[in-house]
Design a protein around this motif. Sequence first.
Motif, mmCIF file in Angstrom:
data_model
loop_
_atom_site.group_PDB
_atom_site.id
_atom_site.type_symbol
_atom_site.label_atom_id
_atom_site.label_comp_id
_atom_site.label_asym_id
_atom_site.label_seq_id
_atom_site.Cartn_x
_atom_site.Cartn_y
_atom_site.Cartn_z
ATOM 1 N N ILE A 107 1.078 -1.266 0.046
ATOM 2 C CA ILE A 107 0.078 0.128 0.012
ATOM 3 C C ILE A 107 1.034 1.356 -0.017
ATOM 4 C CG2 ILE A 107 -1.788 1.353 1.166
ATOM 5 C CD1 ILE A 107 -2.843 -1.355 -0.135
ATOM 6 N N VAL A 108 0.430 2.158 -1.076
ATOM 7 C CA VAL A 108 1.635 3.182 -1.049
ATOM 8 C C VAL A 108 0.804 4.574 -0.717
ATOM 9 C CG1 VAL A 108 2.902 4.618 -2.870
ATOM 10 C CG2 VAL A 108 2.509 2.182 -2.968
ATOM 11 N N PHE A 109 1.371 5.346 -0.086
ATOM 12 C CA PHE A 109 0.996 6.812 0.410
ATOM 13 C C PHE A 109 1.832 7.679 -0.520
ATOM 14 C CE2 PHE A 109 -0.647 4.169 3.734
ATOM 15 C CZ PHE A 109 -2.018 4.868 4.138
ATOM 16 N N HIS A 110 1.338 8.314 -1.112
ATOM 17 C CA HIS A 110 2.039 8.971 -2.427
ATOM 18 C C HIS A 110 1.873 10.509 -2.240
ATOM 19 C CE1 HIS A 110 4.466 9.001 -6.070
ATOM 20 N NE2 HIS A 110 3.398 9.892 -6.517
ATOM 21 N N LYS A 111 2.915 11.180 -2.266
ATOM 22 C CA LYS A 111 3.039 12.760 -2.238
ATOM 23 C C LYS A 111 2.183 13.527 -3.229
ATOM 24 C CE LYS A 111 7.246 12.763 -0.896
ATOM 25 N NZ LYS A 111 8.484 13.094 -0.287
ATOM 26 N N ASN A 112 2.378 13.051 -4.291
ATOM 27 C CA ASN A 112 2.011 13.727 -5.552
ATOM 28 C C ASN A 112 0.651 13.332 -5.924
ATOM 29 O OD1 ASN A 112 1.590 14.784 -8.329
ATOM 30 N ND2 ASN A 112 3.574 14.400 -8.996
ATOM 31 N N ILE A 113 -0.394 14.379 -5.696
ATOM 32 C CA ILE A 113 -1.607 14.125 -5.914
ATOM 33 C C ILE A 113 -2.355 14.652 -7.129
ATOM 34 C CG2 ILE A 113 -2.213 13.917 -3.364
ATOM 35 C CD1 ILE A 113 -3.353 16.868 -3.537
ATOM 36 N N SER A 114 -1.280 14.956 -8.114
ATOM 37 C CA SER A 114 -1.932 15.695 -9.368
ATOM 38 C C SER A 114 -2.123 14.424 -10.557
ATOM 39 C CB SER A 114 -0.787 16.616 -9.717
ATOM 40 O OG SER A 114 0.352 16.140 -9.997
ATOM 41 N N HIS A 115 -1.734 13.363 -10.465
ATOM 42 C CA HIS A 115 -1.810 12.410 -11.426
ATOM 43 C C HIS A 115 -3.097 12.055 -11.540
ATOM 44 C CE1 HIS A 115 2.488 12.265 -11.952
ATOM 45 N NE2 HIS A 115 2.706 11.523 -10.571
ATOM 46 N N TRP A 116 -3.537 11.773 -12.752
ATOM 47 C CA TRP A 116 -4.947 11.031 -13.055
ATOM 48 C C TRP A 116 -4.592 9.503 -12.953
ATOM 49 C CZ3 TRP A 116 -9.899 11.971 -13.594
ATOM 50 C CH2 TRP A 116 -10.677 10.968 -14.202
ATOM 51 N N GLY A 117 -5.749 8.817 -12.207
ATOM 52 C CA GLY A 117 -5.640 7.321 -12.186
ATOM 53 C C GLY A 117 -4.296 6.932 -11.318
ATOM 54 N N ASP A 118 -3.571 6.059 -12.068
ATOM 55 C CA ASP A 118 -2.620 5.380 -11.212
ATOM 56 C C ASP A 118 -1.196 6.347 -11.893
ATOM 57 O OD1 ASP A 118 -1.831 4.668 -13.955
ATOM 58 O OD2 ASP A 118 -2.448 2.244 -13.815
ATOM 59 N N GLY A 119 -1.118 7.375 -12.684
ATOM 60 C CA GLY A 119 -0.183 8.214 -13.054
ATOM 61 C C GLY A 119 0.552 7.672 -14.383
ATOM 62 N N ARG A 120 0.341 6.595 -14.512
ATOM 63 C CA ARG A 120 0.903 5.724 -15.656
ATOM 64 C C ARG A 120 2.485 5.919 -15.567
ATOM 65 N NH1 ARG A 120 -2.727 2.265 -17.921
ATOM 66 N NH2 ARG A 120 -4.628 2.767 -17.807
ATOM 67 N N ARG A 121 3.050 6.640 -16.682
ATOM 68 C CA ARG A 121 4.459 6.567 -16.672
ATOM 69 C C ARG A 121 4.813 8.008 -15.932
ATOM 70 N NH1 ARG A 121 5.950 5.445 -23.281
ATOM 71 N NH2 ARG A 121 5.281 3.438 -23.179
ATOM 72 N N ASN A 122 3.847 8.679 -15.499
ATOM 73 C CA ASN A 122 4.211 9.879 -14.624
ATOM 74 C C ASN A 122 4.322 9.360 -13.115
ATOM 75 O OD1 ASN A 122 4.212 11.648 -16.737
ATOM 76 N ND2 ASN A 122 2.052 11.771 -16.682
ATOM 77 N N TYR A 123 4.161 8.299 -12.888
ATOM 78 C CA TYR A 123 4.226 7.876 -11.437
ATOM 79 C C TYR A 123 5.783 7.663 -11.035
ATOM 80 C CZ TYR A 123 4.488 4.702 -7.308
ATOM 81 O OH TYR A 123 4.692 4.365 -6.091
ATOM 82 N N ASP A 124 6.341 8.303 -9.897
ATOM 83 C CA ASP A 124 7.587 8.421 -9.696
ATOM 84 C C ASP A 124 7.809 7.494 -8.070
ATOM 85 O OD1 ASP A 124 10.170 8.605 -9.322
ATOM 86 O OD2 ASP A 124 10.317 10.644 -9.482
ATOM 87 N N PRO A 125 8.153 6.652 -8.118
ATOM 88 C CA PRO A 125 8.353 5.888 -6.541
ATOM 89 C C PRO A 125 9.070 7.099 -5.570
ATOM 90 C CG PRO A 125 9.036 4.248 -8.216
ATOM 91 C CD PRO A 125 8.726 5.482 -9.126
ATOM 92 N N LYS A 126 9.975 7.665 -6.117
ATOM 93 C CA LYS A 126 10.573 8.640 -5.323
ATOM 94 C C LYS A 126 9.754 9.586 -4.590
ATOM 95 C CE LYS A 126 14.992 8.478 -7.981
ATOM 96 N NZ LYS A 126 15.888 9.279 -8.841
ATOM 97 N N GLU A 127 8.613 9.737 -5.110
ATOM 98 C CA GLU A 127 7.481 10.763 -4.502
ATOM 99 C C GLU A 127 6.471 10.036 -3.485
ATOM 100 O OE1 GLU A 127 6.833 14.270 -7.624
ATOM 101 O OE2 GLU A 127 6.015 12.405 -8.281
ATOM 102 N N ASP A 128 6.989 8.717 -3.299
ATOM 103 C CA ASP A 128 6.137 7.790 -2.323
ATOM 104 C C ASP A 128 6.680 8.529 -0.854
ATOM 105 O OD1 ASP A 128 5.054 6.282 -4.272
ATOM 106 O OD2 ASP A 128 6.556 4.629 -3.670
ATOM 107 N N LEU A 129 5.530 8.570 -0.116
ATOM 108 C CA LEU A 129 6.042 9.025 1.185
ATOM 109 C C LEU A 129 6.428 7.736 2.158
ATOM 110 C CD1 LEU A 129 5.824 11.080 3.573
ATOM 111 C CD2 LEU A 129 3.513 10.290 4.128
#
Length: 285
Positions: A107-129
């Motif tokens: 389960i991921v608590f992610h700091k970037n809340i701007s992505h639509w859906g799962d973020g696709r290729r824009n999802y960056d694990p470095k932005e996980d809290l």
Amino acid sequence: MASRILIVFLLVFGINGYAQINHPKASPLAIAEQEVGLSKISVKYSRPATKGREIFGGLVPYGRIWRVGANESTKITVDTDMTVMGNTLPKGTYALYAFPEASAWQIVFHKNISHWGDGRRNYDPKEDLFRVNVKPQNVHHHQENFLIAFDSITHNSTNMNLTWAKTQVIIPFIVDTHAQMEIEIAKQITENPKAQTYYEAARYLQEQEKDYERSLEYLNKALELGGDTYYFHRVKSLVEAKLGDYKSAIASAEKSLKIADELGKDEFVRMNQKNISAWKQVLKK
């Protein structure tokens, strides 16, 4: 004249040409909110249905990021700092993601809340809290629409349950309500030192089984400021019993019983009678 007609045509038909029909969503929006002590957790998510499909390992592939719902990414908001499985979750809003597997989920608590859906290729694990590992459980009933709900609620904790089809994962949240209450008690006693203020502070300590000596001080102050009430004396009797002063506890319970009987508070009469009997038995030993 022709130019005016053209302008009207463009305004009416051109704008409407880009309009979208407002239609019911296949995965309707939902908000799950839960108070935990003095804090609140709020989750905004969409609720897809199974519709006879295999869900985990099928519609939701194993090992791939999932938005924990449908449509927009699921957002979770906490209005005070909390702890999730040993990790600090600061006050704020986060995107909630998951990486399901057959035997374990992340389960991921992610700091970037701007992505639509799962973020696709824009999802960056470095932005996980942070991420936490949880084990999926089988449930006996079939949950048709994905559900986020809270259970096992205390003043200091709750479980967030994610349930869909016959699978459930449980994520525990902890909040330091006692620290918040100590601040609230000190503030109210300083700014609003009334009988009810002292009583509510005392009752909180009594219910949480903390600092009975201070609770008794507050109850005596409540009686001094507010006079005799059946509930002041009722809580005072419980505190005195916890302190081992059963004679005083019986005396306080008898005062509470008398006032409660005069006011027709039958439940308090019965509770006091039961405690008086029990405490007299203790004194006989």
